[in-house]
Enzyme design. Structure first.
Site, mmCIF file in Angstrom:
data_model
loop_
_atom_site.group_PDB
_atom_site.id
_atom_site.type_symbol
_atom_site.label_atom_id
_atom_site.label_comp_id
_atom_site.label_asym_id
_atom_site.label_seq_id
_atom_site.Cartn_x
_atom_site.Cartn_y
_atom_site.Cartn_z
ATOM 1 N N SER A 1 -8.169 9.167 8.706
ATOM 2 C CA SER A 1 -8.344 8.112 8.053
ATOM 3 C C SER A 1 -7.888 6.905 8.618
ATOM 4 O O SER A 1 -8.519 5.721 8.737
ATOM 5 C CB SER A 1 -7.891 8.043 6.780
ATOM 6 O OG SER A 1 -8.251 8.982 5.869
ATOM 7 N N GLU B 1 2.707 1.207 0.765
ATOM 8 C CA GLU B 1 1.765 0.576 -0.400
ATOM 9 C C GLU B 1 2.158 1.448 -1.678
ATOM 10 O O GLU B 1 1.961 2.729 -1.648
ATOM 11 C CB GLU B 1 0.390 0.985 -0.062
ATOM 12 C CG GLU B 1 -0.537 0.247 -1.186
ATOM 13 C CD GLU B 1 -1.970 0.367 -0.964
ATOM 14 O OE1 GLU B 1 -2.468 -0.657 -0.663
ATOM 15 O OE2 GLU B 1 -2.521 1.376 -1.119
ATOM 16 N N ARG C 1 2.184 6.519 -5.506
ATOM 17 C CA ARG C 1 1.492 5.979 -6.512
ATOM 18 C C ARG C 1 2.545 6.494 -7.820
ATOM 19 O O ARG C 1 2.836 7.687 -7.713
ATOM 20 C CB ARG C 1 0.177 6.941 -6.502
ATOM 21 C CG ARG C 1 -0.860 6.466 -7.627
ATOM 22 C CD ARG C 1 -2.130 7.137 -7.343
ATOM 23 N NE ARG C 1 -2.847 6.722 -6.257
ATOM 24 C CZ ARG C 1 -3.928 7.388 -5.586
ATOM 25 N NH1 ARG C 1 -4.050 8.541 -5.925
ATOM 26 N NH2 ARG C 1 -4.236 7.031 -4.573
ATOM 27 N N HIS D 1 -13.221 7.848 -6.492
ATOM 28 C CA HIS D 1 -12.895 8.025 -4.762
ATOM 29 C C HIS D 1 -13.463 9.113 -4.176
ATOM 30 O O HIS D 1 -13.816 9.220 -2.992
ATOM 31 C CB HIS D 1 -11.226 7.959 -4.562
ATOM 32 C CG HIS D 1 -10.600 7.603 -3.379
ATOM 33 N ND1 HIS D 1 -10.444 8.613 -2.264
ATOM 34 C CD2 HIS D 1 -10.294 6.555 -2.736
ATOM 35 C CE1 HIS D 1 -10.108 7.991 -1.220
ATOM 36 N NE2 HIS D 1 -9.988 6.625 -1.609
HETATM 37 P P1 0O2 Z 1 -6.921 6.211 0.527
HETATM 38 O O1 0O2 Z 1 -7.562 7.580 0.691
HETATM 39 O O2 0O2 Z 1 -6.531 5.958 -0.886
HETATM 40 O O3 0O2 Z 1 -6.103 5.736 1.338
HETATM 41 P P2 0O2 Z 1 -7.951 -1.540 2.617
HETATM 42 O O4 0O2 Z 1 -8.595 -0.875 1.575
HETATM 43 O O5 0O2 Z 1 -6.592 -1.014 2.829
HETATM 44 O O6 0O2 Z 1 -8.807 -1.793 3.958
HETATM 45 P P3 0O2 Z 1 -8.038 -3.682 1.162
HETATM 46 O O7 0O2 Z 1 -9.368 -3.507 0.563
HETATM 47 O O8 0O2 Z 1 -7.506 -5.093 0.963
HETATM 48 O O9 0O2 Z 1 -7.872 -3.260 2.393
HETATM 49 O O10 0O2 Z 1 -6.944 -2.935 0.139
HETATM 50 P P4 0O2 Z 1 -7.081 -2.387 -1.173
HETATM 51 O O11 0O2 Z 1 -8.194 -2.735 -1.991
HETATM 52 O O12 0O2 Z 1 -5.797 -2.961 -1.793
HETATM 53 O O13 0O2 Z 1 -7.145 -0.957 -1.239
HETATM 54 C C1 0O2 Z 1 -6.199 -0.020 -0.851
HETATM 55 C C2 0O2 Z 1 -6.368 0.956 -1.571
HETATM 56 O O14 0O2 Z 1 -6.628 0.971 -3.019
HETATM 57 C C3 0O2 Z 1 -7.416 2.179 -0.975
HETATM 58 O O15 0O2 Z 1 -6.952 2.629 -0.105
HETATM 59 C C4 0O2 Z 1 -7.665 3.072 -2.367
HETATM 60 O O16 0O2 Z 1 -6.671 3.950 -2.564
HETATM 61 C C5 0O2 Z 1 -7.516 2.014 -3.536
HETATM 62 N N1 0O2 Z 1 -8.786 1.261 -3.890
HETATM 63 C C6 0O2 Z 1 -9.140 0.086 -3.526
HETATM 64 N N2 0O2 Z 1 -10.282 -0.196 -4.254
HETATM 65 C C7 0O2 Z 1 -10.692 0.969 -4.850
HETATM 66 C C8 0O2 Z 1 -12.087 1.391 -5.631
HETATM 67 O O17 0O2 Z 1 -12.684 0.548 -5.455
HETATM 68 N N3 0O2 Z 1 -11.720 2.679 -5.926
HETATM 69 C C9 0O2 Z 1 -10.824 3.508 -5.650
HETATM 70 N N4 0O2 Z 1 -10.989 4.936 -6.172
HETATM 71 N N5 0O2 Z 1 -9.404 3.168 -5.026
HETATM 72 C C10 0O2 Z 1 -9.474 1.963 -4.412
HETATM 73 P P5 0O2 Z 1 -8.197 3.346 1.015
HETATM 74 O O18 0O2 Z 1 -7.729 3.652 2.256
HETATM 75 O O19 0O2 Z 1 -9.432 3.299 0.462
HETATM 76 O O20 0O2 Z 1 -8.007 5.231 0.515
#
Ligand code: 0O2
Length: 267
Positions: A52, A142, A78, A158
């Site tokens: 990832s 985070e 979380r 997700h």
């Molecule tokens: P994982 O598998 O959890 O690590 P980034 O997403 O970090 O490139 P961004 O978009 O500014 O940058 O950060 P954001 O939006 O705060 O997202 C960070 C994490 O929030 C994501 O990590 C997800 O865990 C969660 N998240 C954000 N948007 C969504 C959504 O629409 N649906 C779901 N289910 N989770 C979300 P990763 O890296 O996507 O995944």
């Protein structure tokens, strides 16, 4: 960059996640010990997989030198809460330790405004000090704070993202937004009966700790050769427990505690 590089690079991240999960879990247990409602329901942590991280480096064109500053969720924790109001209490708990071990450097509030997908959660990026074999350093972590209902939705959504690689068909997207609205409705409804639910939970906690204390003290009376008194209390306890009379059980606990204190003072 080989396996060894990544293993070493991720050591402080694993340590930070383990420590932070332990800190919040222990806070939850402390609330329970003092018979108070805990705004923390459960805590979960993970370190982003190398695959990832590489995907993010590729998608965002992140320079490997600035990886630590630019990918802010390599370490992720979380925190799940029962009610939406609890989320803000947890945020306050973290703010209070901002000068100590969790310096907040960014807030992403997807609670007051959900993402277009329907995603709701409160995110904090914190700077956390780690003392590992690699030396002393601070790393970014985070913290996502959300209700159980929001978590349920987001885990399923997700997993669909993995299946469709971000090309979720429009019809499914719409249905997910509908599901997110239904989840919000559940949270709103639960919040409106939060006080009653919390009172019931508190009473249940009090019953449980009173029963433990009564049984311990009856056993202690036997040990102090106060068999007659102990068996009298045992009988009273059996009756109250059968009647499910929580108030009388709490009073019996107090009476037994002072009885034991009195006997101990005489010995
Ligand atoms: P994982 O598998 O959890 O690590 P980034 O997403 O970090 O490139 P961004 O978009 O500014 O940058 O950060 P954001 O939006 O705060 O997202 C960070 C994490 O929030 C994501 O990590 C997800 O865990 C969660 N998240 C954000 N948007 C969504 C959504 O629409 N649906 C779901 N289910 N989770 C979300 P990763 O890296 O996507 O995944």
């Amino acid at each position: 960059m080989g396996t060894k590089y990544w293993q070493e690079f991720l050591i402080p991240y694993h340590q930070a996640v383990d420590e932070i999960v332990l800190k919040f879990t222990s806070l939850k247990e402390q609330y329970e010990k003092i018979g108070e409602y805990s705004p923390i329901e459960s805590v979960y942590g993970r370190v982003k997989s190398v695959s990832s991280i590489l995907e993010k480096i590729h998608n965002y064109g992140v320079d490997i030198e600035s990886l630590e500053e630019n990918i802010q969720d390599i370490a992720g924790v979380r925190i799940m809460c029962q009610f939406e109001a609890d989320i803000y209490e947890v945020v306050e708990l973290i703010k209070k330790r901002s000068d100590c071990d969790m310096e907040i450097i960014k807030v992403k509030d997807y609670l007051s405004e959900a993402k277009a997908s329907g995603y709701k959660s409160y995110h904090l990026i914190i700077r956390y000090p780690v003392f590992s074999v690699a030396g002393n350093q601070t790393i970014l972590v985070e913290i996502q704070i959300r209700t159980l209902a929001m978590n349920f939705w987001s885990i399923i959504e997700h997993s669909l993202n993995y299946k469709y690689k971000e090309n979720i068909p429009e019809t499914i997207k719409r249905r997910l937004v509908n599901a997110a609205n239904a989840v919000n409705e559940v949270d709103r409804e639960m919040s409106s009966i939060r006080e009653e639910i919390q009172n019931a939970q508190r009473l249940f906690g009090l019953k449980s700790s009173s029963v433990t204390s009564i049984i311990d003290n009856i056993g202690y009376l036997y040990k102090l050769n106060q068999g007659e008194k102990a068996s009298q209390y045992e009988k009273i306890f059996d009756d109250l427990f059968a009647q499910e009379d929580i108030i009388q059980l709490i009073l019996l606990r107090k009476e037994l505690e002072s009885e034991v204190n009195k006997i101990e003072a005489e010995v």
